[in-house]
Write an enzyme that holds these catalytic residues in place. Structure first.
Site, PDB file in Angstrom:
ATOM      1  N   SER A 114      74.601  21.004  24.355  1.00 48.71           N
ATOM      2  CA  SER A 114      73.803  20.063  25.173  1.00 48.71           C
ATOM      3  C   SER A 114      73.903  19.997  26.556  1.00 48.71           C
ATOM      4  O   SER A 114      74.829  20.466  27.233  1.00 48.71           O
ATOM      5  CB  SER A 114      74.493  18.613  24.582  1.00 48.71           C
ATOM      6  OG  SER A 114      73.681  17.709  25.228  1.00 48.71           O
ATOM      7  N   ASP A 123      67.594  36.919  27.552  1.00 53.52           N
ATOM      8  CA  ASP A 123      69.034  36.539  27.723  1.00 53.52           C
ATOM      9  C   ASP A 123      69.806  37.342  26.494  1.00 53.52           C
ATOM     10  O   ASP A 123      70.398  36.862  25.767  1.00 53.52           O
ATOM     11  CB  ASP A 123      69.023  35.128  27.379  1.00 53.52           C
ATOM     12  CG  ASP A 123      70.330  34.349  27.910  1.00 53.52           C
ATOM     13  OD1 ASP A 123      70.938  35.018  28.624  1.00 53.52           O
ATOM     14  OD2 ASP A 123      70.692  33.120  27.315  1.00 53.52           O
TER      15      ASP A 123
END
Length: 791
Positions: free
Chosen positions: A18, A139
């Site tokens: 989050s 990534d």
């Protein structure tokens, strides 16, 4: 959020990650038999603009279509659904049961070449497909490679759809506070950090993973050649020259020097394999023997396997049983089996047994562990810098926590031999030498778990050097110095928490910190209220001067830097018109910009004009257009005042200017990336820095201590001076009030790295900035460039 039903179908059962504008959950699909688990990615933002909403909706659908296309590959999670609910956007992806590769790449433990080659081949096969779709993953890192439990295959996850969409929202709404990089520091290539990823950027990241596997080092621990910026790693691994050459080419600093496709790398790896002595054909680690499987080649002779098994048994490994250690035990057994007459049969049998991993449930995002504020402060009992760790260093830390100081000293001395550039190790070693003896204690607060880690380590080296020097000569009035390290994560709120905790600790007599103007200003308010002296080594923002009489700094102020830059522009360049590039959302950038404007306004010179101020943080910033605009407006000088977040954009300004206009800059631009990236286009730019360490005796002493000259920067010098200031005051009055009184005296002076240190009325240092410039270093293939003192 737990238990909530999203889209009338997906029940949230766990939070994976989050932050910013994205959240990732594990959810159950209540409309499928057995309620199978899936990964739910939630994108949220705040905008009432219908045009923005429509733009985000269009881009969301395009991203979803890309993920749908990518999910057709067996090693990429499938997109199960995507939908919008109450202006919230959701992606539903296949949940991959297994464990991340980061659990196999254990720090301090090295994989064999035979283990690394199949790993590279595995991922390159996926990247061939991904790049063929016109997609750059951006990534690649161990945490985004999941070892699938059912077959032990690697699955590539987290294509960053939420991040890229989120940054699109930033561009549409102008809310730059939400922006996040779509890469991981250490694994990302230089062009990717500047927002220009290429297919070879993914190859660079995978090459870093391969080197990490071979060396047992995290990317942040890998030294680089100061002149070329290339990685130095071969001495840390047992690897053939052929494979090392492949990895070197994958990780070249400049993208043009790398392989340009995954297919090229695979072809190069096949050459490596063909040159190795082989016993059997290719063997699939998933457990099936095959003559054509591209996943691994058993390429060692029996003698080599035996040698490998002996090395494994002698290596220091964690006592915790991990998938990585299980794999090594398997290879050891292979080596022993080869001693028998049925060597090849035994080898095949051993490798045909499926690998067994512990039943770890994980989704497609990194998990994070909450850290309490008190865990961010350590005199040696906690490891703060997770990226500079080793088995010896951890053993020393564990020994300090257990009160076994003799063992701690032995372990930390070995750790220091392994990594002499790590200041945390040296501080803990000196603290361990003190043991339970009475000592004076100060604290240093830096950003550790943040993108500013490198700058934090520069500060820490200055403090560590001052502690080491004073303790080797007997301490302060025969009392040794202990140093506590605190991590403020580069965040103002965390900095305030650290200040509160340190202020409540009566052992702490003074503080060196923090790592930026933003964090220093927020923490200074606490130190002032609690009457604890803070000496700031890097904060130049003028507002720090007004916090109170317990705040001092060894850094020059923005007022002094602005005056130096004004003098250079008007007197040396004889120019009158300037365009300023800055970030108005940052304390440092805002302060120096304001002070530079004031210096020009009060210069008394006719015709001085700030033609324009250009916001480097704007989502629609265009370097080429901005430079052309400045020239069209008849600017004669470009002034660069970025902060770290937008430095890459400032470098683009230098590149697009291409020496058409003179360039001036604040100290933040004294960064090796400037000459390395901009090269000849940066030649002649002038930076005002608080101190130039070149030629100082301090530089020689520091280089001998840390074994690498490039680790010593102006931050190191000023942190050293800040520590020396506290030590001089403690020697006269070892109390918090006494230290403040001593430093406030008009005649206070003590010796620092470049001469006497004294303070003005508001705790500001009496010093003048130095000028440095970019110049060619010499001829070595192509010309190299570096910062040199301006004569």
């Amino acid at each position: 959020m737990i238990g909530e039903l999203i889209g009338s179908r997906y029940k949230v059962v766990n939070v994976l990650a989050s932050g910013g504008f994205g959240h990732t959950y594990i959810a159950e699909d209540t409309q499928r038999p057995g309620n199978p688990r899936c990964v739910l990615k939630h994108l949220t933002f705040s905008s009432n603009d219908p045009a923005v909403l429509q733009q985000v909706r269009r881009l969301f659908q395009a991203e979803a279509e890309t993920l749908e296309r990518l999910g057709r590959h067996d090693r990429i999670p499938r997109l199960l659904a995507y939908f919008e609910e109450n202006h919230r956007f959701y992606l539903v992806q296949e949940f991959i049961e297994g464990h991340p590769l980061s659990e196999e790449l254990v720090k301090g433990v090295r994989l064999f070449e035979d283990e690394v080659i199949p790993l590279l081949e595995d991922v390159l096969g996926i990247l061939e497909f991904v790049h063929a779709q016109g997609v750059v993953h951006r990534d690649i890192k161990p945490a985004n490679l999941i070892r699938r439990r059912q077959d032990s295959k690697l699955v590539l996850i987290d294509f960053g759809a939420v991040k890229t969409l989120g940054n699109t929202i930033v561009e549409a709404t102008g809310n730059t506070s939400l922006s996040m990089p779509v890469y991981t520091s250490g694994y990302a290539a230089s062009e990717q950090c500047m927002g220009r990823p290429r297919f070879s950027s993914d190859l660079y990241s995978l090459g870093i993973v391969g080197i990490q596997a071979l060396t047992g080092l995290h990317p942040s621990q890998m030294p680089t050649d100061y002149q070329t910026s290339e990685l130095i790693w071969r001495d840390q691994a047992q690897v053939s020259d052929e494979l090392a050459d492949v990895l070197d080419k994958m990780t070249r600093y400049h993208f043009a020097d790398r392989y340009q496709s995954a297919s090229e790398v695979l072809e190069a790896l096949r050459d490596v394999i063909s040159k190795a002595p082989t016993l059997v054909s290719r063997i699939d680690f998933s457990g099936e023997f095959s003559s054509s499987s591209p996943t691994v080649l058993a390429s060692k002779t029996a003698a080599q396997f035996l040698e490998g098994s002996q090395l494994l048994q002698s290596r220091p490994v964690s006592t915790q049983v991990t998938p990585a250690t299980r794999n090594r035990k398997s290879l050891t057994r292979i080596g022993l089996a080869l001693l028998g007459t049925l060597a090849i049969a035994a080898l095949v049998k051993e490798l045909s047994t499926p690998r067994i991993f512990p039943p770890v449930e994980t989704g497609t995002a990194d998990s994070t562990t909450a850290t309490t504020a008190s865990d961010r402060i350590s005199v040696g009992e906690n490891l703060l810098n997770q990226w500079q760790s080793s088995l010896e260093k951890q053993a020393g830390i564990d020994a300090i926590a257990a009160g076994n100081y003799s063992q701690a000293i032995a372990s930390l001395e070995k750790a220091r031999q392994q990594d002499p550039g790590d200041p945390e190790t040296l501080i803990y070693l000196n603290n361990a030498r003190i043991g339970t003896a009475t000592s004076y204690e100060i604290a240093v607060v830096i950003p550790v778990n943040s993108p500013s880690l490198a700058q934090g380590m520069e500060i820490l080296r200055g403090v560590a050097q001052a502690q080491d020097e004073i303790n080797w000569v007997g301490g302060i009035n025969n009392m040794p110095l202990k140093v506590a390290i605190a991590d403020d994560n580069g965040q103002p709120e965390t900095a305030k928490q650290m200040a509160e905790l340190l202020a409540r600790d009566p052992q702490v007599l003074g503080v060196v910190g923090h790592g930026s103007s933003n964090t220093s200003i927020e923490a200074a308010k606490v130190y002032q209220d609690r009457q604890l002296v803070m000496v700031a080594p890097v904060s130049s923002a003028v507002p720090l001067s007004d916090v109170g009489n317990f705040i001092f700094r060894t850094m020059v102020t923005d007022n002094q830097t602005a005056k130096a830059l004004k003098d250079y522009m008007l007197a040396r360049l004889n120019k009158r018109k300037v365009t300023i590039f800055h970030n108005p959302n940052d304390s440092y950038s805002k302060s120096l910009t304001r002070e530079f404007r004031n210096a020009l306004d009060y210069s008394g010179v006719q015709g001085v004009t700030v033609v324009d101020e250009i916001d480097l943080s704007r989502p629609d910033f265009d370097a080429e257009e901005s430079v052309n605009q400045a020239i069209a407006q008849q600017a004669e000088v470009l002034m660069l005042v970025p902060n770290a977040d937008v430095m890459d954009r400032a470098i683009r300004v230098i590149e697009n200017n291409n020496r058409r206009l003179p360039v001036l800059a604040g100290d933040i631009m004294y960064n090796f990336k400037v000459p390395k990236i901009a090269k000849e286009k940066a030649v002649g730019m002038v930076v005002a820095v608080p101190v130039d360490p070149t030629g100082l005796p301090f530089l020689q002493q520091a280089s001998a201590l840390w074994k690498q000259e490039h680790l010593v920067t102006w931050r190191t010098v000023l942190a050293y001076d800040a520590t020396k200031v506290l030590l001089a005051a403690v020697a006269q009055d070892p109390s918090r009030i006494g230290i403040q009184r001593i430093l406030s005296q008009p005649n206070f002076s003590t010796s620092g790295a470049e001469g006497p240190i004294s303070f003005q009325a508001k705790g500001n240092r009496q010093n003048q900035p130095a000028y440095i410039t970019v110049a060619p270093l010499g001829q070595k293939g192509e010309k190299e460039y570096t910062f040199v003192p301006l004569r």
